[in-house]
Design an enzyme around this catalytic site. Structure first.
Site, short mmCIF file in Angstrom:
data_model
loop_
_atom_site.label_atom_id
_atom_site.label_comp_id
_atom_site.label_asym_id
_atom_site.label_seq_id
_atom_site.Cartn_x
_atom_site.Cartn_y
_atom_site.Cartn_z
N LEU A 121 0.83 -1.21 0.00
CA LEU A 121 0.00 0.00 0.00
C LEU A 121 0.86 1.26 0.00
O LEU A 121 0.63 2.19 -0.78
CB LEU A 121 -0.93 -0.01 1.21
CG LEU A 121 -1.91 1.17 1.35
CD1 LEU A 121 -2.91 1.17 0.19
CD2 LEU A 121 -2.65 1.10 2.70
N ALA A 126 3.09 8.49 -0.53
CA ALA A 126 1.75 8.15 -0.05
C ALA A 126 1.89 7.22 1.15
O ALA A 126 2.01 6.01 1.01
CB ALA A 126 0.93 7.47 -1.15
N ILE A 153 7.95 -1.83 2.37
CA ILE A 153 7.03 -2.96 2.41
C ILE A 153 7.67 -4.14 3.14
O ILE A 153 8.73 -4.62 2.73
CB ILE A 153 6.62 -3.38 0.99
CG1 ILE A 153 6.07 -2.19 0.20
CG2 ILE A 153 5.63 -4.53 1.03
CD1 ILE A 153 4.84 -1.53 0.81
N ARG A 262 21.50 -8.35 39.61
CA ARG A 262 22.45 -7.23 39.62
C ARG A 262 22.53 -6.62 41.02
O ARG A 262 21.51 -6.22 41.59
CB ARG A 262 22.01 -6.18 38.60
CG ARG A 262 22.83 -4.90 38.59
CD ARG A 262 24.24 -5.12 38.11
NE ARG A 262 24.90 -3.85 37.82
CZ ARG A 262 26.19 -3.73 37.59
NH1 ARG A 262 26.96 -4.81 37.61
NH2 ARG A 262 26.72 -2.55 37.32
N GLY A 343 20.81 -0.46 32.89
CA GLY A 343 21.90 0.51 32.96
C GLY A 343 22.76 0.48 31.72
O GLY A 343 22.25 0.44 30.60
N GLU A 367 1.25 0.46 9.90
CA GLU A 367 -0.16 0.08 10.13
C GLU A 367 -0.98 1.21 10.75
O GLU A 367 -1.98 0.95 11.42
CB GLU A 367 -0.26 -1.18 11.01
CG GLU A 367 0.57 -2.35 10.55
CD GLU A 367 0.23 -2.82 9.17
OE1 GLU A 367 -0.96 -2.84 8.82
OE2 GLU A 367 1.15 -3.17 8.43
N THR A 369 0.04 5.51 11.86
CA THR A 369 0.86 6.25 12.82
C THR A 369 0.06 6.62 14.07
O THR A 369 -1.18 6.62 14.05
CB THR A 369 1.38 7.56 12.19
OG1 THR A 369 0.25 8.41 11.91
CG2 THR A 369 2.16 7.30 10.91
N GLU A 371 -0.45 9.45 15.20
CA GLU A 371 -1.25 10.65 14.92
C GLU A 371 -2.55 10.30 14.19
O GLU A 371 -3.63 10.80 14.53
CB GLU A 371 -0.43 11.65 14.12
CG GLU A 371 0.73 12.27 14.88
CD GLU A 371 1.92 11.33 15.05
OE1 GLU A 371 2.77 11.60 15.92
OE2 GLU A 371 2.00 10.32 14.31
#
Length: 390
Positions: A121, A126, A153, A262, A343, A367, A369, A371
């Site tokens: 797509l 685009a 892709i 740790r 760390g 897939e 964003t 936004e």
């Protein structure tokens, strides 16, 4: 899916992941493509988990498939991306909109590992707005000729066929979908290796120059391409969200284990409250993501059971977007926190948290964003008349 079939499938996925891990670890350190992701998936018969058994698949429902992808996601975003590209957005549109002939020609071979699939797509100009795509097609005799470039892709360099989208010649009319065989002199491909993460996964681009596609390979009806693309993204977004859940789970395991081993200031760092804050935050990310992904998966199954029910379809679409947005950001934060717990070692890709941090960042982009998904969610709350883009 029957409980015993679900157990067998998830057991196969577990065995697959255990065998894959040492190979993926070495490939990551060496920054090379992992060709065993697909090969081992063939061995364990998990290349077509949600595909109906009559076409060679395991017949998994969305909930079971999401659980499988979450387990695979623990091994890395790269391996899970292969499954998303091949199955969630490769096999899925053929499974949903394809006719019996197309299903037999592409689903059965892909379930056997004889064909790898992809979803084409995105183009150079685009991305979030696919309507701006430039790929076109024209009919010539008993075939269509496709011309244009698809970019970024997943699986492009290893795919035998791709579900691609194009306008009629001159961009007059509506987008249509095609199953395109990626072979011959009219198809040029290039792997994209200059990536922040996922060095073991294939990402690429391809250019078609009057590339022949049989008339029988139009997917769905002419002009139905945008509908097919958007419907496929529901499946794709759930798969990304499920993979992100796996990332969170692995970050929790790694951070918790390391914090207990740790020692600094005379005791295990797991005793330090600020380290515990990171562990608690990762656990809450895991719990919330799991709940939202389950809800989205159940909604998708309900919609699949009643494909003509517009209300169920809209609900599944929205929940998939919500799950993907939440889980992708939760996984990014979980990986960041796991790196912090480690760390200095966290900054090295010799350790799993650093690899997850590099790889999972793309989940907030592909897939859909962050936004775009936020706009979609806000419009669902405010009302259709408040959509940012109409």
């Amino acid at each position: 899916m029957k409980p015993e079939e679900q157990k067998r499938l998830l057991d196969d996925v577990e065995a697959y992941c255990q065998e894959l891990r040492p190979i993926e670890e070495l490939c990551y350190v060496e920054h090379r493509f992992n060709d065993q992701v697909a090969a081992l998936a063939k061995k364990f018969n998990i290349l077509a988990m949600p595909v109906p058994t009559e076409y060679g698949g395991r017949g998994a429902d969305t909930v079971t498939y999401a659980r499988a992808l979450a387990r695979i996601g623990r091994e890395g975003t790269g391996p899970r991306t292969f499954f998303s590209g091949n199955t969630s957005i490769g096999q899925y549109p053929i499974m949903t909109w394809g006719n019996d002939d197309q299903k037999r020609r592409y689903l059965i071979p892909s379930s056997r590992g004889e064909k790898t699939l992809a979803f084409g797509l995105t183009e150079p100009d685009a991305g979030s707005n696919p309507i701006e795509m430039q790929m076109t097609y024209e009919r010539q005799g008993n075939q269509y000729l496709l011309s244009g470039v698809k970019y970024l892709i997943s699986n492009a360099g290893i795919a035998d066929a791709v579900v691609a989208f194009a306008y009629p010649h001159g961009r007059q009319g509506r987008i249509s979908a095609f199953i395109v065989d990626l072979s011959g002199p009219t198809c040029a491909r290039e792997d994209l290796t200059a990536k922040m993460g996922m060095p073991t996964a294939n990402t690429g681009m391809f250019e078609l120059t009057r590339h022949p596609v049989p008339l029988t390979n139009m997917l769905g009806e002419e002009g139905q391409g945008f509908k097919i693309a958007m419907g496929t993204l529901v499946s794709g977004r759930i798969s990304v969200a499920a993979g992100c859940l796996g990332v969170i789970e692995d970050c929790l395991t790694e951070a918790s284990g390391y914090a207990k081993e740790r020692k600094q200031h005379g005791k295990a760092i797991a005793h330090h409250q600020l380290v515990q804050e990171h562990i608690a935050a990762i656990e809450m990310h895991r719990l919330a993501s799991e709940a939202l992904i389950l809800k989205a998966s159940e909604a998708k199954d309900a919609s699949t059971a009643e494909p003509q029910n517009a209300e169920l379809r809209v609900r599944a679409d929205l929940l998939a977007a919500q799950a993907k947005l939440f889980a992708a950001n939760a996984a990014w934060d979980a990986a960041d926190r796991a790196v912090q717990v480690y760390g200095g070692r966290g900054w090295s890709t010799l350790y799993r948290p650093g690899r997850h941090l590099q790889d999972v960042r793309v989940c907030r982009i592909y897939e859909g964003t962050d936004e775009i998904l936020k706009l979609k969610i806000a419009a669902a709350v405010l009302g259709k008349e408040y959509e940012a883009y109409k």
